[in-house]
Scaffold this motif. Structure first.
Motif, PDB file in Angstrom:
ATOM      1  N   PRO A 175       0.817  -1.224   0.000  1.00 30.11           N
ATOM      2  CA  PRO A 175       0.000   0.000   0.000  1.00 30.11           C
ATOM      3  C   PRO A 175       0.846   1.267   0.000  1.00 30.11           C
ATOM      4  O   PRO A 175       0.435   2.272  -0.612  1.00 30.11           O
ATOM      5  N   VAL A 180       1.779   2.122  -3.562  1.00 32.78           N
ATOM      6  CA  VAL A 180       0.638   2.664  -4.318  1.00 32.78           C
ATOM      7  C   VAL A 180       0.310   4.068  -3.799  1.00 32.78           C
ATOM      8  O   VAL A 180       0.029   4.991  -4.583  1.00 32.78           O
ATOM      9  N   PHE A 181       0.382   4.235  -2.462  1.00 31.35           N
ATOM     10  CA  PHE A 181       0.124   5.552  -1.855  1.00 31.35           C
ATOM     11  C   PHE A 181       1.101   6.590  -2.426  1.00 31.35           C
ATOM     12  O   PHE A 181       0.692   7.673  -2.852  1.00 31.35           O
ATOM     13  N   ALA A 198       0.267   7.417  -6.047  1.00 32.03           N
ATOM     14  CA  ALA A 198      -0.940   8.239  -6.172  1.00 32.03           C
ATOM     15  C   ALA A 198      -0.647   9.679  -5.741  1.00 32.03           C
ATOM     16  O   ALA A 198      -1.087  10.639  -6.392  1.00 32.03           O
ATOM     17  N   LEU A 199       0.117   9.798  -4.663  1.00 29.54           N
ATOM     18  CA  LEU A 199       0.444  11.143  -4.168  1.00 29.54           C
ATOM     19  C   LEU A 199       1.271  11.922  -5.193  1.00 29.54           C
ATOM     20  O   LEU A 199       1.077  13.128  -5.382  1.00 29.54           O
ATOM     21  N   PHE A 224      -1.092  13.362  -7.630  1.00 27.97           N
ATOM     22  CA  PHE A 224      -1.788  14.554  -7.120  1.00 27.97           C
ATOM     23  C   PHE A 224      -0.870  15.767  -7.114  1.00 27.97           C
ATOM     24  O   PHE A 224      -1.262  16.856  -7.560  1.00 27.97           O
ATOM     25  N   VAL A 225       0.352  15.603  -6.592  1.00 31.83           N
ATOM     26  CA  VAL A 225       1.282  16.734  -6.517  1.00 31.83           C
ATOM     27  C   VAL A 225       1.611  17.213  -7.925  1.00 31.83           C
ATOM     28  O   VAL A 225       1.624  18.423  -8.198  1.00 31.83           O
ATOM     29  N   THR A 237      -0.207  16.943 -10.566  1.00 34.44           N
ATOM     30  CA  THR A 237      -1.389  17.631 -11.110  1.00 34.44           C
ATOM     31  C   THR A 237      -1.443  19.067 -10.608  1.00 34.44           C
ATOM     32  O   THR A 237      -1.699  20.007 -11.368  1.00 34.44           O
ATOM     33  N   TRP A 238      -1.164  19.230  -9.298  1.00 33.60           N
ATOM     34  CA  TRP A 238      -1.197  20.589  -8.734  1.00 33.60           C
ATOM     35  C   TRP A 238      -0.089  21.453  -9.341  1.00 33.60           C
ATOM     36  O   TRP A 238      -0.327  22.583  -9.750  1.00 33.60           O
ATOM     37  N   GLY A 260      -0.838  22.172 -12.896  1.00 34.96           N
ATOM     38  CA  GLY A 260      -2.015  23.032 -12.957  1.00 34.96           C
ATOM     39  C   GLY A 260      -1.697  24.468 -12.574  1.00 34.96           C
ATOM     40  O   GLY A 260      -2.354  25.410 -13.034  1.00 34.96           O
TER      41      GLY A 260
END
Lengths: 79, 486
Positions: free
Chosen positions: B457, B460-461, B464-465, B468-469, B471-472, B475
């Motif tokens: 996990p 995978v965590f 995934a993080l 997200f980072v 993407t930010w 963005g």
């Protein structure tokens, strides 16, 4: 070869290994966690700020992480 | 030219000399004559498609010193097919199985020896009763070598009426047990005492002897030919995988078999119509048409495949009392035919894994769980792979399979789904086993630190993080065209 292992096995007779999430509930738990992860990711996508990373990104990552592991198990690939 | 002639002459001289030299060294390279066999009973069982031999011998130390090594001779060919050797004290079961080892005393001889280490040295003049059990695989020769599809199969087995021994034997007899009383041919030997001729036949048993004193190394070749209208199932390779999952609470088993029928070949082409007809009026056949696997209670999700794919001719009975997997091969297997296939199933981890008091885990699984057939099954090469969770360390194992059968054991890394560093896998290789060793246990202990348990996990965590980072970050970058020039 370690001949004492049979005694180790006998001594552990009262402690069978039981996983945190049983086989019957793996799919439900995995699906719920992945759904939560998806919803939080959606919320993050709508509000892409630095503050959203700890508030939405980290919980989403955690939900996806455990959801992925349990979904692997739920479909029969016991990782 | 001259030099080579001299050289070849010298070589031929050496060749002439060497046999005598070899003879003198051979005399030194035999086991010391420190024992005698006071009484010996040799039981040969040809009831199954492997040979089980049981030697009960009363040995006596005839030297002046205590002795702790007893030798039993075999030919090199026999050693290649020998398996499952177990030696016990017949009168003291608590002494446990004795340590055994195959040794070569004379490199120029065809004879190898099984060295039996007595746990306590036998004092001068003292006697001890040994119970030696071993198996020979691939032991029979079908006679006739090829038969019709609906004929009865006969097998022949050659052995020595006297047990080949490294020591003199005062009194001995050899009993041969057969699957039925149909024994059309067997070697007859002149009898002794009241018995005019050996062997004596009692139902499905032949007895050669009792014989009078025989010197060390005495042999008397004999052959028996008997009815064996059952498949001679030989598994040349069994790969057995046992995969432990802590996250899933599961132990997954998969077995890949390479199966041969070592019985009589078909003398004519296989006739499917005749086969179907014969199944109605004569169900006994020398072809292999079904295999039964009694699995542990609680086994679930079985599958049966071969090179083509799923084989639907299988049945799985699972309830509180049994978990029986019955499979029918895609075609009946006759002598000389091959059938590779795979079976697998799952079971809850609680049936096989326990947590130890020291914080580790211990796994207890059967070493072999192959088919249970009336006619028996023999395994030439067995490779058991226990795949433990990723990050498992401090792996120890113990098995009740005879130690002499285990050829290799190693811990390797096996990479599969959702792994980063790969899972710890214990691989044990064994040779020449038979289905008598079904249910012999394999115990494996291992430690699994918390960090290793959470590795999957966490990976995978982290991934995934990172998404997200990223993407930010992406963005928040401004890719718009500057409006300053306007």
């Amino acid at each position: 070869m370690d001949s004492s292992l049979h005694e180790v096995w006998q001594a552990a007779s009262g402690r069978p290994f039981v996983p945190t999430i049983g086989k019957d509930s793996q799919f439900f738990v995995a699906f719920t966690l992945l759904l939560i992860g998806l919803l939080l990711s959606g919320a993050f996508a709508l509000n892409r700020s630095f503050a959203s990373i700890p508030v939405l990104g980290v919980p989403a990552s955690l939900a996806i992480a455990f959801g992925v592991v349990y979904m692997f198990c739920a479909v029969g690939v016991y990782v | 030219m001259k030099t080579s002639a001299v050289f070849s002459a010298a070589l031929s001289l050496v060749a002439l000399v060497s046999p005598s030299a070899a003879k003198s060294t051979t005399a030194l390279l035999t086991p010391p004559q420190v024992f005698k066999n006071t009484n010996l009973v040799h039981v040969i069982s040809v009831e199954k498609n492997y040979v089980k031999e049981n030697v009960n011998v009363l040995i006596e130390n005839i030297s002046k010193e205590p002795q702790d090594e007893y030798y039993l001779p075999f030919t090199a060919d026999q050693v290649s097919r020998l398996g499952g050797v177990e030696v016990k004290d017949r009168k003291d079961a608590s002494a446990g199985p004795f340590s055994t080892q195959t040794v070569e005393l004379d490199p120029e001889s065809d004879t190898l020896y099984l060295r039996i280490q007595l746990p306590t040295p036998l004092k001068a003049g003292v006697q001890q009763t040994l119970g030696i059990t071993y198996y020979f695989l691939d032991a029979y020769k079908p006679l006739p070598a090829s038969i019709k599809q609906d004929d009865i199969q006969f097998l022949a087995y050659s052995f020595s009426a006297y047990l080949p021994s490294a020591y003199a034997t005062l009194k001995q007899k050899t009993e041969v047990k057969f699957p039925s009383s149909t024994i059309p041919d067997y070697t007859r030997l002149p009898g002794s005492g009241d018995v005019k001729e050996f062997p004596q036949k009692q139902g499905s048993k032949l007895t050669y002897g009792p014989f009078t004193e025989q010197p060390a190394g005495a042999v008397e070749p004999v052959q028996v030919r008997f009815e064996f209208n059952k498949p001679v199932t030989h598994i040349s390779e069994l790969q057995r995988d046992i995969e432990v999952s802590h996250w899933g609470g599961n132990v997954a088993f998969e077995e890949r078999y390479t199966l041969y029928h070592h019985g009589a070949n078909l003398s004519s082409l296989f006739n499917r119509v005749k086969w179907t007809q014969a199944n109605y009026y004569n169900p006994t056949t020398h072809a292999l048409k079904e295999l039964k696997f009694p699995l542990r209670i609680g086994s679930a999700d079985p599958y049966y495949t071969d090179v083509i794919g799923n084989v639907s001719t299988s049945r799985f009975r699972s309830n509180k009392r049994e978990a029986l997997l019955e499979i029918k091969p895609r075609y009946p297997i006759f002598g000389g035919w091959k059938y590779p296939f795979t079976i697998g199933w799952n079971s809850d981890a609680k049936n096989f894994v326990r947590a130890t008091a020291s914080g580790g885990y211990v796994l207890n699984v059967p070493f072999l769980e192959g088919p249970k057939q009336v006619e028996g099954v023999e395994y030439e090469n067995v490779r058991v792979r226990v795949v433990l969770p990723e990050g498992a360390e401090n792996v120890k194992y113990h098995t009740t399979i005879p130690e002499i059968s285990i050829t290799d054991a190693s811990v390797v890394i096996h990479q599969t789904f959702l792994d980063t560093i790969g899972r710890t896998a214990l691989i044990i290789k064994a040779r020449n086993l038979v289905d008598d060793f079904r249910e012999r246990e394999l115990v494996v202990s291992y430690d699994l630190p918390l960090a290793a348990r959470l590795r999957k996990p966490l990976v995978v965590f982290g991934s995934a993080l990172v998404v997200f980072v990223s993407t930010w970050v992406l963005g928040s970058l401004d890719f718009s065209f500057s409006s300053k020039r306007k």
